[in-house]
Motif scaffolding. Structure first.
Motif, PDB file in Angstrom:
ATOM      1  N   SER A  39     -33.639 -22.500 -62.190  1.00  0.00           N
ATOM      2  CA  SER A  39     -33.364 -23.254 -60.965  1.00  0.00           C
ATOM      3  C   SER A  39     -32.224 -22.641 -60.169  1.00  0.00           C
ATOM      4  O   SER A  39     -32.144 -22.811 -58.962  1.00  0.00           O
ATOM      5  CB  SER A  39     -33.045 -24.709 -61.287  1.00  0.00           C
ATOM      6  N   LEU A  67     -38.628 -28.302 -57.791  1.00  0.00           N
ATOM      7  CA  LEU A  67     -38.324 -27.953 -56.410  1.00  0.00           C
ATOM      8  C   LEU A  67     -36.842 -27.673 -56.176  1.00  0.00           C
ATOM      9  O   LEU A  67     -36.485 -26.610 -55.684  1.00  0.00           O
ATOM     10  CB  LEU A  67     -38.790 -29.078 -55.479  1.00  0.00           C
ATOM     11  N   ALA A  68     -35.986 -28.647 -56.504  1.00  0.00           N
ATOM     12  CA  ALA A  68     -34.579 -28.567 -56.109  1.00  0.00           C
ATOM     13  C   ALA A  68     -33.658 -28.623 -57.315  1.00  0.00           C
ATOM     14  O   ALA A  68     -33.962 -29.269 -58.310  1.00  0.00           O
ATOM     15  CB  ALA A  68     -34.248 -29.708 -55.157  1.00  0.00           C
ATOM     16  N   ARG A  69     -32.505 -27.946 -57.194  1.00  0.00           N
ATOM     17  CA  ARG A  69     -31.544 -27.903 -58.292  1.00  0.00           C
ATOM     18  C   ARG A  69     -30.483 -28.983 -58.188  1.00  0.00           C
ATOM     19  O   ARG A  69     -29.765 -29.244 -59.125  1.00  0.00           O
ATOM     20  CB  ARG A  69     -30.891 -26.528 -58.359  1.00  0.00           C
ATOM     21  N   SER A  70     -30.351 -29.610 -57.004  1.00  0.00           N
ATOM     22  CA  SER A  70     -29.344 -30.657 -56.810  1.00  0.00           C
ATOM     23  C   SER A  70     -29.750 -31.510 -55.612  1.00  0.00           C
ATOM     24  O   SER A  70     -30.670 -31.149 -54.859  1.00  0.00           O
ATOM     25  CB  SER A  70     -27.970 -30.026 -56.539  1.00  0.00           C
ATOM     26  N   HIS A  73     -29.254 -29.423 -52.519  1.00  0.00           N
ATOM     27  CA  HIS A  73     -30.333 -28.455 -52.326  1.00  0.00           C
ATOM     28  C   HIS A  73     -31.595 -29.165 -51.833  1.00  0.00           C
ATOM     29  O   HIS A  73     -32.285 -28.675 -50.937  1.00  0.00           O
ATOM     30  CB  HIS A  73     -30.593 -27.698 -53.628  1.00  0.00           C
ATOM     31  N   LEU A  74     -31.891 -30.317 -52.423  1.00  0.00           N
ATOM     32  CA  LEU A  74     -33.039 -31.104 -51.991  1.00  0.00           C
ATOM     33  C   LEU A  74     -32.905 -31.478 -50.518  1.00  0.00           C
ATOM     34  O   LEU A  74     -33.852 -31.356 -49.740  1.00  0.00           O
ATOM     35  CB  LEU A  74     -33.172 -32.364 -52.854  1.00  0.00           C
ATOM     36  N   GLU A  76     -31.248 -29.906 -48.221  1.00  0.00           N
ATOM     37  CA  GLU A  76     -31.444 -28.706 -47.398  1.00  0.00           C
ATOM     38  C   GLU A  76     -32.931 -28.401 -47.224  1.00  0.00           C
ATOM     39  O   GLU A  76     -33.380 -28.053 -46.132  1.00  0.00           O
ATOM     40  CB  GLU A  76     -30.735 -27.510 -48.036  1.00  0.00           C
ATOM     41  N   ILE A  77     -33.690 -28.540 -48.314  1.00  0.00           N
ATOM     42  CA  ILE A  77     -35.129 -28.272 -48.250  1.00  0.00           C
ATOM     43  C   ILE A  77     -35.808 -29.284 -47.329  1.00  0.00           C
ATOM     44  O   ILE A  77     -36.606 -28.922 -46.463  1.00  0.00           O
ATOM     45  CB  ILE A  77     -35.759 -28.291 -49.665  1.00  0.00           C
ATOM     46  N   GLY A 110     -33.518 -38.327 -56.265  1.00  0.00           N
ATOM     47  CA  GLY A 110     -32.768 -37.068 -56.332  1.00  0.00           C
ATOM     48  C   GLY A 110     -31.359 -37.300 -56.839  1.00  0.00           C
ATOM     49  O   GLY A 110     -30.831 -36.527 -57.651  1.00  0.00           O
ATOM     50  N   GLN A 114     -29.744 -35.854 -60.376  1.00  0.00           N
ATOM     51  CA  GLN A 114     -28.507 -35.083 -60.435  1.00  0.00           C
ATOM     52  C   GLN A 114     -27.515 -35.759 -61.384  1.00  0.00           C
ATOM     53  O   GLN A 114     -26.845 -35.093 -62.168  1.00  0.00           O
ATOM     54  CB  GLN A 114     -27.883 -34.929 -59.053  1.00  0.00           C
TER      55      GLN A 114
END
Length: 182
Positions: A39, A67-70, A73-74, A76-77, A110, A114
């Motif tokens: 990730s 999909l996302a590491r944090s 990050h989620l 931002e996506i 999300g 985290q």
């Protein structure tokens, strides 16, 4: 158009990647990008999949952690997808960000994901500290320093530090560190 993205952390997780690929195909993804990287590693296929998305498309993943590491990050996506008028579907959660409820639920989940990750890392650090206190944890065996004599020999033979790094399977930084020790 439904666009799929599948990811596993290691090359050994072939079955996991195959299962994701199959799930994405079954729901009708016309294109599927996949990669096997951690990730935190570079995720070129994710960049390519998001870059491929056009107005009205939906990016589909099987699980949020693929999909996302944090949460950041989620976010931002999602921001990038929203800017392109692209939706996001997460199959195992039944979430679809093309509506307000889906967006809210995604942000809540999300945050929980985290939190769970941070709690796991905290427990891991506590376990390591306890093992060290009991003398049962010594850390990873230093691999590069064991090759110090070979590094010095190759340097004397005229090898470049980069060449030594490749020959011995250690990082260039390790070669430089060994050189500065003597």
């Amino acid at each position: 158009m439904l666009i799929g993205y599948a990811r596993t952390s290691t090359l050994e997780q072939k079955a996991g990647l195959e299962a994701q690929r199959e799930s994405l195909r079954v729901i009708g993804c016309e294109r599927v990008w996949e990669e096997q990287t951690s990730s935190v590693g570079l995720r070129e296929s994710l960049r390519d999949a998001v870059g491929f998305c056009r107005d009205g498309d939906t990016l589909v993943v099987t699980k949020l952690d693929r999909l996302a590491r944090s949460v950041r990050h989620l976010g931002e996506i999602i921001e990038e997808l929203d800017g392109k008028n692209v939706g996001l579907r997460i199959l195992d959660l039944g979430l679809d960000t093309t509506n307000a409820t889906g967006k809210l639920m995604l942000n809540v989940l999300g945050s929980v994901a985290q939190f769970e990750r941070e709690m796991m890392l905290e427990r891991q650090r506590e376990g390591i500290a306890k093992a060290k206190a009991l003398g049962k944890y010594k850390g990873r065996k230093p691999t590069a320093i064991l090759k110090a004599d070979a590094v010095q020999s190759l340097l004397r033979a005229g090898e470049t530090k980069r060449g030594i790094s490749k020959k011995l399977g250690i990082s260039e930084r390790s070669v430089h560190r060994i050189c500065s020790m003597k």
